[in-house]
Write a protein that holds these residues in place. Structure first.
Motif, PDB file in Angstrom:
ATOM      1  N   PRO A   9       0.825  -1.208   0.000  1.00 56.00           N
ATOM      2  CA  PRO A   9       0.000   0.000   0.000  1.00 56.00           C
ATOM      3  C   PRO A   9       0.857   1.254   0.000  1.00 56.00           C
ATOM      4  O   PRO A   9       2.001   1.231   0.449  1.00 56.00           O
ATOM      5  N   THR A  10       0.287   2.341  -0.493  1.00 57.41           N
ATOM      6  CA  THR A  10       1.027   3.604  -0.534  1.00 57.41           C
ATOM      7  C   THR A  10       0.869   4.378   0.772  1.00 57.41           C
ATOM      8  O   THR A  10       1.622   5.307   1.017  1.00 57.41           O
ATOM      9  N   THR A  11      -0.098   4.009   1.585  1.00 55.75           N
ATOM     10  CA  THR A  11      -0.315   4.653   2.877  1.00 55.75           C
ATOM     11  C   THR A  11       0.432   3.865   3.953  1.00 55.75           C
ATOM     12  O   THR A  11       0.338   2.653   3.997  1.00 55.75           O
ATOM     13  N   THR A  12       1.149   4.572   4.797  1.00 54.50           N
ATOM     14  CA  THR A  12       1.857   3.888   5.879  1.00 54.50           C
ATOM     15  C   THR A  12       0.862   3.498   6.973  1.00 54.50           C
ATOM     16  O   THR A  12      -0.254   4.026   7.041  1.00 54.50           O
ATOM     17  N   TYR A  13       1.297   2.603   7.832  1.00 51.45           N
ATOM     18  CA  TYR A  13       0.468   2.188   8.965  1.00 51.45           C
ATOM     19  C   TYR A  13       0.107   3.406   9.815  1.00 51.45           C
ATOM     20  O   TYR A  13      -1.051   3.580  10.210  1.00 51.45           O
ATOM     21  N   GLU A  14       1.088   4.249  10.080  1.00 47.60           N
ATOM     22  CA  GLU A  14       0.867   5.412  10.938  1.00 47.60           C
ATOM     23  C   GLU A  14      -0.148   6.374  10.321  1.00 47.60           C
ATOM     24  O   GLU A  14      -0.996   6.924  11.024  1.00 47.60           O
TER      25      GLU A  14
END
Length: 72
Positions: A9-14
């Motif tokens: 994914p391009t979105t980080t966990y944070e």
């Protein structure tokens, strides 16, 4: 129409966790139309799935890096 994250994914966990917390705050605050609430709920579900994806990948990496502890 649920997107299963099969690639990185391009979105980080944070980022996903912070946006999910914001979605929860907005839902808890109330004052939204039914459509707004449903849209936020759906976004929250997507974000929760993305966070779970990151946690599952981290768990897999830890398991692969940890020697088998079956002898105890």
């Amino acid at each position: 129409m649920s997107e299963k994250p099969t690639e990185q994914p391009t979105t980080t966990y944070e980022q996903a966790r912070e946006e999910l917390a914001d979605v929860v705050r907005r839902l808890e605050a109330g004052g939204l139309t039914l459509e707004e609430s449903l849209a936020l709920w759906e976004r929250g579900e997507q974000l929760a799935e993305l966070c779970q994806h990151w946690l599952d990948r981290a768990r897999e990496r830890l398991a692969a890096a940890t020697p088998g502890d079956q002898s105890e």
